[in-house]
Design an enzyme around this catalytic site. Structure first.
Site, PDB file in Angstrom:
ATOM      1  N   CYS A 125      73.311  38.487  15.554  1.00 41.85           N
ATOM      2  CA  CYS A 125      73.389  37.238  14.788  1.00 41.85           C
ATOM      3  C   CYS A 125      73.045  36.016  15.629  1.00 41.85           C
ATOM      4  O   CYS A 125      72.807  34.943  15.081  1.00 41.85           O
ATOM      5  CB  CYS A 125      74.785  37.092  14.195  1.00 41.85           C
ATOM      6  SG  CYS A 125      75.196  38.504  13.169  1.00 41.85           S
ATOM      7  N   HIS A 131      75.539  30.131  11.764  1.00 40.22           N
ATOM      8  CA  HIS A 131      75.319  31.498  11.301  1.00 40.22           C
ATOM      9  C   HIS A 131      76.232  31.773  10.109  1.00 40.22           C
ATOM     10  O   HIS A 131      77.419  31.442  10.138  1.00 40.22           O
ATOM     11  CB  HIS A 131      75.608  32.459  12.451  1.00 40.22           C
ATOM     12  CG  HIS A 131      75.642  33.887  12.020  1.00 40.22           C
ATOM     13  ND1 HIS A 131      74.601  34.479  11.344  1.00 40.22           N
ATOM     14  CD2 HIS A 131      76.608  34.845  12.145  1.00 40.22           C
ATOM     15  CE1 HIS A 131      74.918  35.732  11.079  1.00 40.22           C
ATOM     16  NE2 HIS A 131      76.127  35.977  11.550  1.00 40.22           N
ATOM     17  N   ASN A 133      75.294  37.804   4.764  1.00 40.87           N
ATOM     18  CA  ASN A 133      74.984  37.727   6.194  1.00 40.87           C
ATOM     19  C   ASN A 133      73.677  38.490   6.460  1.00 40.87           C
ATOM     20  O   ASN A 133      73.654  39.712   6.426  1.00 40.87           O
ATOM     21  CB  ASN A 133      76.155  38.339   6.974  1.00 40.87           C
ATOM     22  CG  ASN A 133      75.941  38.298   8.481  1.00 40.87           C
ATOM     23  OD1 ASN A 133      74.853  37.983   8.962  1.00 40.87           O
ATOM     24  ND2 ASN A 133      76.983  38.629   9.223  1.00 40.87           N
TER      25      ASN A 133
HETATM   26  O1  UT7 Z   1      77.805  38.384  11.758  1.00 39.96           O
HETATM   27  C1  UT7 Z   1      78.372  39.132  12.757  1.00 39.96           C
HETATM   28  C2  UT7 Z   1      79.765  38.825  12.966  1.00 39.96           C
HETATM   29  N1  UT7 Z   1      80.568  39.360  11.879  1.00 39.96           N
HETATM   30  C3  UT7 Z   1      81.540  38.638  11.408  1.00 39.96           C
HETATM   31  O2  UT7 Z   1      81.691  37.516  11.818  1.00 39.96           O
HETATM   32  C4  UT7 Z   1      82.444  39.267  10.410  1.00 39.96           C
HETATM   33  C5  UT7 Z   1      83.856  38.949  10.764  1.00 39.96           C
HETATM   34  N2  UT7 Z   1      84.860  39.557   9.914  1.00 39.96           N
HETATM   35  C6  UT7 Z   1      85.048  39.190   8.631  1.00 39.96           C
HETATM   36  O3  UT7 Z   1      84.278  38.418   8.072  1.00 39.96           O
HETATM   37  C7  UT7 Z   1      86.277  39.706   7.928  1.00 39.96           C
HETATM   38  O4  UT7 Z   1      87.111  40.330   8.870  1.00 39.96           O
HETATM   39  C8  UT7 Z   1      85.991  40.696   6.769  1.00 39.96           C
HETATM   40  C9  UT7 Z   1      85.341  39.946   5.631  1.00 39.96           C
HETATM   41  C10 UT7 Z   1      85.118  41.827   7.236  1.00 39.96           C
HETATM   42  C11 UT7 Z   1      87.310  41.258   6.264  1.00 39.96           C
HETATM   43  O5  UT7 Z   1      88.169  40.197   5.885  1.00 39.96           O
HETATM   44  P1  UT7 Z   1      89.673  40.165   6.426  1.00 39.96           P
HETATM   45  O6  UT7 Z   1      90.285  38.986   5.827  1.00 39.96           O
HETATM   46  O7  UT7 Z   1      89.630  40.221   7.933  1.00 39.96           O
HETATM   47  O8  UT7 Z   1      90.276  41.460   5.804  1.00 39.96           O
HETATM   48  P2  UT7 Z   1      91.100  42.625   6.506  1.00 39.96           P
HETATM   49  O9  UT7 Z   1      90.161  43.599   7.119  1.00 39.96           O
HETATM   50  O10 UT7 Z   1      92.178  42.041   7.359  1.00 39.96           O
HETATM   51  O11 UT7 Z   1      91.780  43.280   5.264  1.00 39.96           O
HETATM   52  C12 UT7 Z   1      92.776  42.565   4.470  1.00 39.96           C
HETATM   53  C13 UT7 Z   1      93.112  43.413   3.276  1.00 39.96           C
HETATM   54  C14 UT7 Z   1      93.429  44.861   3.625  1.00 39.96           C
HETATM   55  O12 UT7 Z   1      94.388  45.332   2.703  1.00 39.96           O
HETATM   56  P3  UT7 Z   1      95.946  45.431   3.112  1.00 39.96           P
HETATM   57  O13 UT7 Z   1      95.987  46.341   4.292  1.00 39.96           O
HETATM   58  O14 UT7 Z   1      96.362  44.022   3.451  1.00 39.96           O
HETATM   59  O15 UT7 Z   1      96.579  45.965   1.882  1.00 39.96           O
HETATM   60  C15 UT7 Z   1      92.135  45.580   3.388  1.00 39.96           C
HETATM   61  O16 UT7 Z   1      92.300  46.936   3.110  1.00 39.96           O
HETATM   62  O17 UT7 Z   1      91.993  43.475   2.389  1.00 39.96           O
HETATM   63  C16 UT7 Z   1      91.599  44.830   2.182  1.00 39.96           C
HETATM   64  N3  UT7 Z   1      90.147  44.859   2.125  1.00 39.96           N
HETATM   65  C17 UT7 Z   1      89.453  44.734   0.981  1.00 39.96           C
HETATM   66  N4  UT7 Z   1      89.843  44.582  -0.287  1.00 39.96           N
HETATM   67  C18 UT7 Z   1      88.873  44.471  -1.231  1.00 39.96           C
HETATM   68  C19 UT7 Z   1      89.255  44.985   3.148  1.00 39.96           C
HETATM   69  N5  UT7 Z   1      88.011  44.941   2.685  1.00 39.96           N
HETATM   70  C20 UT7 Z   1      88.097  44.789   1.339  1.00 39.96           C
HETATM   71  C21 UT7 Z   1      87.149  44.675   0.316  1.00 39.96           C
HETATM   72  N6  UT7 Z   1      87.577  44.507  -0.933  1.00 39.96           N
HETATM   73  N7  UT7 Z   1      85.816  44.689   0.566  1.00 39.96           N
END
Ligand code: UT7
Length: 330
Positions: free
Chosen positions: A115, A255, A285
């Site tokens: 990125c 980005h 992205n």
């Molecule tokens: O470009 C390169 C660099 N990349 C980035 O900068 C990406 C950085 N990361 C992110 O943007 C975020 O971490 C994500 C968008 C990938 C995930 O968001 P998050 O707020 O960090 O979610 P999480 O992984 O902490 O998950 C929170 C909750 C979990 O459920 P519980 O355990 O709280 O019940 C996940 O299982 O959300 C759940 N979850 C989802 N629910 C619906 C994770 N992914 C999804 C989904 N849809 N797609």
């Protein structure tokens, strides 16, 4: 003798027509529009057809510039393609792009910095121009993320999309163009966002494919934390180093990985929402393409002399910020 700066003198882009919306993804993985929108800011992304490589988008983004600016491709000295999804390994996608756009006097190479590829590319192109060695450099950020995404993995498939953006970089004698950069990397965290198979460490095997190691993997939460702190730090540093306050900055071109990461960066910089340019809701992205796609979408807003801060964070880890003075009125 006046210092030569490297300025952006034209922008172009290409996006595939196929749209993959949050509602489409609801039918593929366990997710929903409300979660994706609030956690990332993304509503839809573009997907390039199977069987077509990243070069197709890069060539079309480059042609948009050549046609708009009526550039003779024979005058182009260098073509750089920032990408992590080259058409194939062991050939530079940039070399193919250069040939296909008729830039037969140019040489071409790819930059793999995920990125941050476009920012690293701007730094590389600037150095060539500032030294006086080359005068017309085509810098393209292009990625076909759909070719490395596992559409059963909701941690990654909701984020990524395909696209390409390009800029022409040329010398400027009025003090406009790239002013400063702060670029960093940290390889100790490479396992947090990676494609394991297909490289020299883990060649592609049936086992590797069965274990889905040829797809992109990320520890989203952990990457998120690093992205927020490093992108905000880099942006703040470049402002302080150049004595820019929040009113001096006209635009933040960041980005587009997650709206919350961009918001955290702009909050740290203390700049108002109108200066924070976004299109993540439309394209997701697109890795190396996000920054030039922003430039292309918002080109008509920029005025000669505007102070623009660029910021990125990605796999590697790679990150940084750049300060550029815009060089033309559209
Ligand atoms: O470009 C390169 C660099 N990349 C980035 O900068 C990406 C950085 N990361 C992110 O943007 C975020 O971490 C994500 C968008 C990938 C995930 O968001 P998050 O707020 O960090 O979610 P999480 O992984 O902490 O998950 C929170 C909750 C979990 O459920 P519980 O355990 O709280 O019940 C996940 O299982 O959300 C759940 N979850 C989802 N629910 C619906 C994770 N992914 C999804 C989904 N849809 N797609």
């Amino acid at each position: 003798m006046k210092k030569i700066n490297a300025s952006i003198t034209a922008v172009g882009s290409f996006l595939p027509q196929t749209v993959l919306s949050n509602l489409d993804l609801e039918k593929i993985v366990d997710t929903n529009d409300e979660w994706i929108t609030t956690r990332t800011g993304i509503k839809e992304r573009r997907i390039l057809d199977k069987g077509i490589g990243t070069s197709y988008m890069a060539i079309n983004a480059a042609k948009a510039i050549i046609e708009e600016k009526k550039i003779n491709p024979l005058e182009i000295d260098l073509v750089i393609v920032a990408t992590i999804t080259p058409d194939m390994h062991a050939t530079a996608t940039a070399a193919f792009v250069a040939s296909k756009i008729g830039a037969t006097n140019a040489f071409g190479f790819d930059i793999n910095a995920a990125c941050s590829g476009f920012l690293y590319g701007m730094s590389t192109a600037s150095a060539f121009i500032e030294s006086g060695r080359y005068k017309k450099i085509l810098l393209i950020g292009a990625d076909k993320m759909s070719s490395i995404v596992d559409y059963t993995d909701r941690n990654t498939c909701i984020i990524f999309g395909d696209g390409a953006g390009a800029v022409l970089m040329e010398p400027n004698n009025e003090g406009l163009g790239v002013q400063d950069e702060y670029l960093r990397s940290d390889g100790n965290n490479r396992d947090l966002l990676r494609i394991e198979a297909g490289g020299s460490q883990t060649p592609i095997t049936v086992e590797a494919v069965n274990e889905k190691k040829h797809f992109i993997y990320q520890d989203g939460k952990n990457v998120f934390k690093h992205a927020v702190s490093n992108m905000a730090d880099a942006s703040e540093k470049i402002m302080t180093r150049n004595s820019l306050n929040n009113t001096d900055v006209n635009f933040l071109v960041a980005h587009q990985a997650n709206k919350r990461i961009i918001d955290a960066t702009s909050n740290r910089m203390g700049i108002v929402d109108e200066k924070v340019l976004m299109n993540i809701h439309r394209y997701g992205n697109t890795t190396a393409a996000t920054i030039p796609l922003i430039l292309s979408d918002y080109e008509s807003k920029f005025k000669k002399g505007d102070n623009i801060i660029f910021a990125s964070f990605g796999a590697g880890f790679t990150w940084g910020a750049m300060f550029l003075k815009w060089a033309y009125n559209h």
